[in-house]
Design an enzyme around this catalytic site. Structure first.
Site, mmCIF file in Angstrom:
data_model
loop_
_atom_site.group_PDB
_atom_site.id
_atom_site.type_symbol
_atom_site.label_atom_id
_atom_site.label_comp_id
_atom_site.label_asym_id
_atom_site.label_seq_id
_atom_site.Cartn_x
_atom_site.Cartn_y
_atom_site.Cartn_z
ATOM 1 N N GLY A 480 -23.999 0.354 -12.418
ATOM 2 C CA GLY A 480 -24.202 0.420 -10.982
ATOM 3 C C GLY A 480 -25.177 -0.633 -10.508
ATOM 4 O O GLY A 480 -25.787 -1.343 -11.310
ATOM 5 N N PHE A 484 -32.642 -2.159 -5.613
ATOM 6 C CA PHE A 484 -33.479 -3.271 -6.041
ATOM 7 C C PHE A 484 -33.231 -3.686 -7.484
ATOM 8 O O PHE A 484 -34.056 -4.318 -8.106
ATOM 9 C CB PHE A 484 -34.957 -2.953 -5.823
ATOM 10 C CG PHE A 484 -35.437 -1.713 -6.531
ATOM 11 C CD1 PHE A 484 -35.503 -0.504 -5.850
ATOM 12 C CD2 PHE A 484 -35.830 -1.759 -7.854
ATOM 13 C CE1 PHE A 484 -35.957 0.629 -6.504
ATOM 14 C CE2 PHE A 484 -36.276 -0.625 -8.489
ATOM 15 C CZ PHE A 484 -36.341 0.582 -7.821
ATOM 16 N N GLY A 485 -32.081 -3.348 -8.007
ATOM 17 C CA GLY A 485 -31.825 -3.804 -9.370
ATOM 18 C C GLY A 485 -30.514 -3.258 -9.904
ATOM 19 O O GLY A 485 -29.801 -2.506 -9.237
ATOM 20 N N VAL A 487 -28.230 -1.170 -12.685
ATOM 21 C CA VAL A 487 -28.366 0.042 -13.488
ATOM 22 C C VAL A 487 -27.514 -0.095 -14.753
ATOM 23 O O VAL A 487 -26.342 -0.453 -14.666
ATOM 24 C CB VAL A 487 -27.936 1.289 -12.690
ATOM 25 C CG1 VAL A 487 -28.201 2.549 -13.489
ATOM 26 C CG2 VAL A 487 -28.659 1.341 -11.360
ATOM 27 N N ASP A 598 -32.570 6.958 2.886
ATOM 28 C CA ASP A 598 -31.402 6.162 2.492
ATOM 29 C C ASP A 598 -30.309 7.075 1.946
ATOM 30 O O ASP A 598 -29.757 6.851 0.871
ATOM 31 C CB ASP A 598 -31.822 5.126 1.455
ATOM 32 C CG ASP A 598 -30.804 4.002 1.323
ATOM 33 O OD1 ASP A 598 -30.834 3.295 0.292
ATOM 34 O OD2 ASP A 598 -29.953 3.846 2.220
#
Ligand SMILES: *[C@@H]1O[C@H](CO)[C@@H](O)[C@H](O)[C@H]1NC(C)=O
Ligand SMILES: *[C@@H]1O[C@H](CO)[C@@H](O)[C@H](O)[C@H]1NC(C)=O
Ligand SMILES: *[C@@H]1O[C@H](CO)[C@@H](O)[C@H](O)[C@H]1NC(C)=O
Ligand SMILES: *[C@@H]1O[C@H](CO)[C@@H](O)[C@H](O)[C@H]1NC(C)=O
Ligand SMILES: *[C@@H]1O[C@H](CO)[C@@H](O)[C@H](O)[C@H]1NC(C)=O
Length: 650
Positions: A480, A484-485, A487, A598
């Site tokens: 995923g 911010f990054g 997975v 979010d």
């Protein structure tokens, strides 16, 4: 530290003084028993004597005597003195000890046929630091032969390599009486000619030259015999040249072998702490006797110690009292085990709080307090400790970390919270009733249990970046893309499937979000929020490790990415409700309350039972404006509803 003299009367066993072997005792054929004696300077304020069994004989002791000696006598650095003999030279059967000997040393009579005994009825001054008893000084041996010039004393050693330390106690018992004018010679010349003067020769070497005993006063001479060839030691007192001079004499003598006690005793502070702990918890372990760490082969069970070198005291570095039925609190003495790295108190019945001091124990790397009855919250400082593995599951009363503390936030927040959450609950509940009355009334039960299971996962690990590389098989499988990054899929401890979100170094917002997420997840635990298993904070490498969610995210389900396996209506509603429960917990179950900010279907993950868990807390805040909340709760529901309706129509 005072010098101590220890004597023991026993059968067949090995004696340990503290952590060191002192003697092997064999009572075979010794009908009157035997005595072992050692002069030893303890290194701490306590002294342990251990009797260790040999073969199948049971160790026993008839008497143990400790005597304090002056610390300016029998001074031999780094060794202890094991008694060979302590004799006074007289034809007698009498043992001399207290009160004749102020230190209660025991003096045995000894005499050989080739000797002649001299005694005195006069007072003998025994005052020096050794203070040998007057009774022992009042007699002496001299050669039987009138023209004899030497006294010989022999003995043998069990171990020929042992050094021998000798202490002679001399006193002249026949002072010269020189009448004023009865001779042509001046008195001092006569005195000089007739003086008793001799050498002390050990194994053929002169060790003391021209010794003159004092008239009716003690004089103690010490010598060291480095080696006795073949274990046979020979000592001569030899008259010096003067023809008129009188033969040598000896009043009393002590001989010791030097034994090295190389193993240091456990650090005294550690000993005190572990003993208090033993007493407090009433620990009745057979091997918890003697020195805790030393000697290493008799280490107390459940302990591990560091052994640097012979001269450094071992320290306790690991304490495992798992499943020992411990009750009561976690005792504060643990903090005095300052080198402790591993503390396992799991599976006991400990109560009370998790003490704050654990966070200040610099060397601690691992704590397991699982399966106890601890309550309160885990101190923040403990959770913030770097490189510490903390396990605390299975403490039903231990609640959500710092979140149980009463919020000290401003009053405005407190007023708004109940209102906002009341609205949230109302929405959730009304949705439920409508749906479940129609579909499956029994599911209300399931929801109820979800609400109350604000359970602690209780596991939080700090993981190194190199471990992350290993776990993810060098970032092999992407599952995923978060805010911010990326997975990745990984295995924790080669068993548990986890998801590792690695912060991309280019992300400028990244570190702030990373921190927000860690902080939030450290505080919250809820069945409908993803749980953090660990994290990596080795800047610039930052990563979060989550439980792996087998069924991916909700969006993929709603968009039919899983083929035929489209979510049915009941599951969709359940997901919506579970998400709402997660949010409701964030908003009103946490203090201070939090807002996700979010909520969307990609951030709703489904586990193997399709239970929904909210993820991605990178934008979450601890809101000051609680007005947001109402909208967010609605959006969680609406997002899901809208998507699912879209799918249905399609
Ligand atoms: C034991 O002690 C008794 C009485 O003091 C003595 O007569 C006997 O000789 C001793 N036996 C040995 C083997 O030393
Ligand atoms: C014994 O000798 C010491 C010094 O060696 C002296 O101070 C002390 O007075 C003497 N005692 C007697 C009773 O003479
Ligand atoms: C503590 O001892 C128990 C039982 O002996 C063992 O299962 C456990 O692994 C030990 N804990 C640690 C941290 O080694
Ligand atoms: C820890 O040790 C210090 C001195 O070594 C002592 O003052 C203190 O009371 C001890 N603390 C506990 C909790 O035993
Ligand atoms: C902690 O203790 C519990 C209970 O003894 C045990 O099940 C668990 O495996 C321990 N955790 C670790 C990491 O040793």
């Amino acid at each position: 530290m005072e010098t101590t003299m220890v004597s023991v009367i026993i059968r067949a066993l090995i004696l340990y003084l503290g952590p060191n072997k002192w003697a092997r005792v064999d009572l075979e054929g010794k009908v009157n028993g035997t005595v072992e004696e050692v002069i030893h300077v303890p290194r701490s304020n306590s002294l342990q004597i251990c009797l260790v069994k040999t073969g199948n004989s049971l160790p026993f002791v008839s008497a143990l005597e400790l005597r304090l000696l002056r610390n300016d006598t029998y001074v031999v650095p780094d060794v202890s003195l094991k008694k060979l003999f302590r004799r006074y030279y007289r034809q007698s059967d009498r043992l001399i000890r207290y009160p004749d000997d102020v230190f209660d040393r025991i003096w045995s009579p000894f005499f050989l046929p080739e000797w002649k005994q001299i005694t005195t009825t006069l007072e003998v001054n025994n005052s020096n630091n050794f203070e040998p008893p007057k009774a022992a000084l009042k007699s002496a041996a001299i050669p039987r032969d009138v023209n004899g010039t030497q006294l010989t004393i022999n003995w043998t050693l069990d171990n020929p390599t042992e050094q021998v330390h000798l202490y002679f106690h001399f006193a002249e018992l026949q002072p010269l009486e020189i009448e004023g004018n009865s001779s042509d010679f001046p008195a001092d010349i006569i005195r000089m000619l007739h003086t008793r003067k001799f050498y002390i020769v050990v194994n053929g070497n002169v060790t003391v030259d021209s010794f003159v005993p004092l008239d009716l006063a003690v004089n103690t001479v010490e010598t060291v015999v480095k080696k006795c060839e073949g274990g046979k030691c020979s000592l001569q007192l030899v008259k010096s040249e003067s023809i008129l001079g009188r033969p040598p004499l000896v009043n009393a003598m002590e001989a010791f072998t030097a034994i090295k006690f190389p193993n240091s005793e456990t650090d005294p502070d550690d000993v005190v702490s572990i003993k208090i702990l033993q007493d407090t918890y009433g620990l009745n372990k057979t091997d918890w006797q003697g020195d805790p760490c030393s000697p290493q082969q008799y280490l107390w069970s459940g302990l591990n110690c560091s052994y640097m070198n012979m001269s450094t005291s071992p320290r306790i570095i690991s304490l495992n009292l798992s499943s020992h039925g411990l009750t009561g609190k976690i005792v504060p003495q643990i903090q005095n085990l300052t080198e402790l790295q591993i503390l396992d108190l799991s599976n006991n019945k400990l109560t009370g709080r998790v003490p704050e001091f654990l966070a200040n124990m610099k060397s601690l790397l691992f704590i397991n307090i699982s399966n106890n009855n601890l309550d309160g919250s885990i101190p923040r400082a403990l959770l913030d400790r770097k490189k510490l593995q903390l396990y605390f599951e299975g403490n039903p009363k231990l609640c959500g970390l710092d979140t149980c503390k009463i919020s000290s936030g401003n009053k405005q927040n407190k007023i708004i919270v109940p209102v906002a959450s009341a609205v949230a609950i109302f929405i959730v509940v009304s949705v439920l009733i409508v749906v479940f009355i129609k579909k499956r009334p029994s599911s209300i039960q399931a929801l109820h249990s979800a609400t109350t299971s604000l359970s602690l996962e209780g596991k939080m690990r700090r993981i190194s970046y190199s471990e992350i590389q290993l776990m993810t098989n060098n970032f092999e499988r992407v599952i995923g893309e978060g805010g911010f990054g990326v997975v990745y899929h990984a295995y924790l401890d080669d068993r548990q499937q986890v998801a590792v979100k690695v912060l991309s170094p280019s992300s400028s917002q990244g570190y702030k979000q990373f921190k927000a997420e860690v902080e939030l997840l450290l505080r919250v635990h809820h069945a409908n929020l993803v749980s953090l298993v660990g994290y990596c904070d080795e800047q610039p490498h930052l990563a979060l490790i989550y439980k792996y969610m087998t069924n991916g995210d909700l969006k993929a389900h709603l968009l039919g990415k899983y083929g035929e396996c489209v979510l049915n209506w009941a599951n969709r509603l359940r997901v919506a409700v579970e998400v709402a429960l997660g949010l409701e917990y964030l908003h009103s179950g946490c203090k201070p309350p939090m807002v996700h900010r979010d909520v969307k279907s990609v951030n709703i993950l489904l586990d193997e039972h399709l239970q929904a868990k909210l993820a991605d807390f990178g934008l979450s805040i601890f809101p000051l404006e609680m007005k947001l909340m109402f909208r967010l709760v609605l959006s969680a529901l609406l997002d899901t509803w809208i998507l699912s309706i879209t799918k249905h129509i399609a």
